[in-house]
Write an enzyme that holds these catalytic residues in place. Structure first.
Site, PDB file in Angstrom:
ATOM      1  N   GLY A  12       0.819  -1.210   0.000  1.00  0.00           N
ATOM      2  CA  GLY A  12       0.000   0.000   0.000  1.00  0.00           C
ATOM      3  C   GLY A  12       0.848   1.253   0.000  1.00  0.00           C
ATOM      4  CB  ALA A  13       4.280   1.687  -1.122  1.00  0.00           C
ATOM      5  CG  ASN A  14      -0.911   3.699  -4.044  1.00  0.00           C
ATOM      6  OD1 ASN A  14      -1.028   2.516  -3.728  1.00  0.00           O
ATOM      7  ND2 ASN A  14      -1.927   4.544  -4.050  1.00  0.00           N
ATOM      8  N   GLY A  16      -0.699   7.852   1.512  1.00  0.00           N
ATOM      9  CA  GLY A  16      -0.799   7.831   2.963  1.00  0.00           C
ATOM     10  C   GLY A  16       0.473   7.436   3.677  1.00  0.00           C
ATOM     11  N   GLY A  18       1.828   4.567   3.885  1.00  0.00           N
ATOM     12  CA  GLY A  18       2.664   3.684   3.078  1.00  0.00           C
ATOM     13  C   GLY A  18       3.605   4.465   2.180  1.00  0.00           C
ATOM     14  CB  SER A 141      -6.753  -0.036  13.396  1.00  0.00           C
ATOM     15  OG  SER A 141      -7.728   0.878  13.871  1.00  0.00           O
ATOM     16  CE1 TYR A 166      -9.633  -0.947   8.658  1.00  0.00           C
ATOM     17  CE2 TYR A 166     -10.301  -0.227  10.851  1.00  0.00           C
ATOM     18  CZ  TYR A 166      -9.380  -0.235   9.822  1.00  0.00           C
ATOM     19  OH  TYR A 166      -8.215   0.477   9.939  1.00  0.00           O
TER      20      TYR A 166
END
Length: 287
Positions: A12-14, A16, A18, A141, A166
């Site tokens: 998820g590095a693209n 936020g 990440g 979280s 979630y």
């Protein structure tokens, strides 16, 4: 640019936390592999990181963590390029308002937030061990505190609630963290989880209507920047003082207690067994 011989993966590095994590690891000179679901967004983010840091050793692997076949392909692709893995940041995740199944029949939020990371980490254990002293950081979280695993309905087929689903996926991440840390004691690999805070990023993207407005309003008022959210991730990835710390959960760089449910060793072991069954039930991609 500082010299850093480590090889790192950030899921998820693209965007936020990440993105900030990948950026700062690249700034140190490490080889950074960005594992992203969207090729266009991943490519754009990689180009920005290379331009800002001057580090050409930033790579992109495109894979949807909710699809176990894609996770297997991503792990193979990484292993073909790299013999070791020093830092694995399991960061990707989000919430979806309506129940959706992957092409493999898995509930997509549980699969993307937890099960894909479970499989990815397992498939890369050899590379983690080859690093000598490796670190796994699971981004969880505080939402886990309201959760209890429903082993009779982990896939949410009988009853669906987005926030309950979630929270359950985040509790699963913590149970996984504690179990993996125990299994890897003595190997030189540490495994820790953390809560980044209410990061004002793309969390609400899986919602719509009133829910999206409420979630967006909450983050507009209480949200913190991705830079602040990534601070503890980078601390766990980099800091010498936590090099030997394993099986803990951190908030603002400090280890804190998790929910009572997260310390249930029987649930921990049962989740591991169920997770193995779920990923094994999905066929290898056919060629």
């Amino acid at each position: 640019m500082a010299t850093d011989q480590r090889v790192c993966i950030v899921t998820g590095a693209n965007s936020g936390t990440g993105y900030v994590t990948a950026l700062e690891l690249a700034r140190s000179g490490a080889t950074v592999v960005m594992l992203c679901r969207n090729e266009y967004k991943g490519t754009a983010a990689r180009e920005k990181i290379v331009a800002e840091t001057g580090n050409q050793q930033v790579e992109l692997i495109v894979a949807d963590l909710a699809e176990m076949a894609e996770v297997r392909r991503a792990a193979r692709e990484f292993a073909e390029r790299h013999a070791k893995l020093d830092v694995l940041v399991n960061n990707a995740g989000g919430v979806t308002q309506t129940r959706r199944e992957s092409s493999e029949g898995l509930e997509a939020m549980f699969a993307g937030n937890y099960l894909g990371h479970f499989l990815l980490t397992d498939l890369l254990l050899e590379q983690l061990k080859n690093a000598g002293h490796a670190r796994v950081v699971n981004v969880s979280s505080m939402a886990h505190k309201g959760a209890k695993l429903d082993f009779d309905d982990l896939q949410g087929r009988s009853s669906w609630n987005a926030m309950r689903g979630y929270a359950q996926s985040k509790l699963a991440q913590i149970l996984f963290t504690y179990e993996l840390a125990e299994r890897l004691r003595g190997t030189g690999i540490t495994v820790n989880a953390m809560h980044p805070g209410a990061v004002a990023s793309g969390f609400k993207n899986g919602t719509s209507g009133l829910v999206k407005a409420l979630v967006g309003g909450f983050y507009a008022v209480f949200g913190i920047s991705p830079e602040k959210g990534a601070d503890t991730i980078l601390h766990l990835a980099n800091a010498p003082e936590v090099a030997e710390v394993t099986g803990r959960y951190f908030i603002k760089r400090r280890p804190v207690a998790t929910s009572k449910a997260s310390y249930d060793t029987e649930a921990r072991e049962r989740l591991w067994a169920v997770s193995e069954e779920l990923v094994a039930s999905v066929d290898e991609p056919r060629r």
